[in-house]
Design an enzyme around this catalytic site. Sequence first.
Site, short mmCIF file in Angstrom:
data_model
loop_
_atom_site.label_atom_id
_atom_site.label_comp_id
_atom_site.label_asym_id
_atom_site.label_seq_id
_atom_site.Cartn_x
_atom_site.Cartn_y
_atom_site.Cartn_z
N ASN A 9 0.87 -1.18 0.00
CA ASN A 9 0.00 0.00 0.00
C ASN A 9 0.91 1.23 0.00
OD1 ASN A 9 -1.80 2.05 0.48
ND2 ASN A 9 -2.24 1.46 2.60
N LYS A 11 0.09 4.23 -0.24
CA LYS A 11 -0.57 5.42 0.33
C LYS A 11 -0.38 6.63 -0.59
CE LYS A 11 0.35 3.45 4.85
NZ LYS A 11 0.08 3.59 6.26
N HIS A 95 -9.46 0.86 4.65
CA HIS A 95 -8.19 1.04 5.38
C HIS A 95 -8.42 1.96 6.58
CE1 HIS A 95 -4.12 2.41 6.27
NE2 HIS A 95 -3.71 1.31 5.67
N GLU A 97 -6.90 4.39 7.69
CA GLU A 97 -6.75 5.82 7.41
C GLU A 97 -8.01 6.37 6.73
OE1 GLU A 97 -2.96 5.48 5.46
OE2 GLU A 97 -2.08 4.91 7.39
N GLU A 167 -5.42 -5.27 10.47
CA GLU A 167 -4.43 -4.22 10.67
C GLU A 167 -4.73 -3.48 11.97
OE1 GLU A 167 -2.44 -3.02 6.77
OE2 GLU A 167 -4.23 -1.79 6.96
N GLY A 173 2.20 2.19 10.69
CA GLY A 173 3.10 3.34 10.56
C GLY A 173 3.80 3.73 11.84
N SER A 213 3.32 -2.20 10.37
CA SER A 213 4.76 -2.17 10.60
C SER A 213 5.47 -3.48 10.23
CB SER A 213 5.08 -1.76 12.05
OG SER A 213 4.60 -0.44 12.29
C1 PEP Z 1 -0.80 0.04 5.89
O1 PEP Z 1 -0.84 1.21 5.56
O2 PEP Z 1 -1.69 -0.75 5.49
C2 PEP Z 1 0.29 -0.39 6.73
C3 PEP Z 1 0.26 -1.59 7.25
O3 PEP Z 1 1.31 0.53 6.96
P1 PEP Z 1 2.73 0.21 7.65
O4 PEP Z 1 3.24 -1.07 7.05
O5 PEP Z 1 3.56 1.40 7.27
O6 PEP Z 1 2.50 0.08 9.10
#
Ligand code: PEP
Length: 250
Positions: A9, A11, A95, A97, A167, A173, A213
């Site tokens: 992803n 973003k 997601h 976000e 998630e 993040g 992460s």
């Molecule tokens: C994501 O945005 O779906 C995600 C898991 O981000 P990160 O790997 O940066 O934590």
Amino acid sequence: MRRKFIAGNWKMNKTAEEGAALARELVKALAGGGKADVAVCPPFTALAAVGAELKGSAIALGAQNMHWEKSGAFTGEVSAGMLVSAGCKYVILGHSERRGLFGETDATVNRKLAAALAAGLAPIVCVGEVLAEREAGRTLEVVAGQVRNSLANLDARDMLKVTLAYEPVWAIGTGRNATPEQAQEVHAAIRGLLAELFGKASAEAVRIQYGGSVNAANAKSILSMPDVDGALVGGASLKAADFAAIVGSS
Ligand code: PEP
């Protein structure tokens, strides 16, 4: 046996030119093929350029969001059909976000899911608890509610086209990933709920990714858990070597 699925992803990162360059690197780095399905989800404006670079490779193209309507007065939105015509196979829905910053709810995710499936896209539906919910011991209850409501009215056959992504919001993040055991606990609970909702055969076939992460150093231990069927990778998907290492860990 479920085949692992690693999706990146990106973003709101990478212009069309930058995205094409990263895609070229990824195609080279993953040229040998592998045991996992792989996709990257660039911003809308980079889909065409990235898609052109991925042509002929085993890396699929996905988008990060879509609207549930086919067309109309929805300024700033794109439809599932538009994503298909841009070469997308996958679309990320719900997601954290989108939920946290743009007001998405299980109900809107559910409408998007129906539209994505009708257009022939393979949706990746994200669920996950915030830190306060985990600390209150409500993780399984919150995630189960999101799964039930986001997947409402879906039949078992369509469920097979869906990937779920667990998630935990506190892990996205932040550099603080869930432990493999924490991920496994939630993934197993989700699979149990899927069996209840769609039958055991569908539940056993559906892939559940972990996201939060994931990096080259922790991917192997997380991906080794029995109900973790892949990863949705944010930050570490922006560097070809890191993303290729995660794919190689699967
Ligand atoms: C994501 O945005 O779906 C995600 C898991 O981000 P990160 O790997 O940066 O934590």
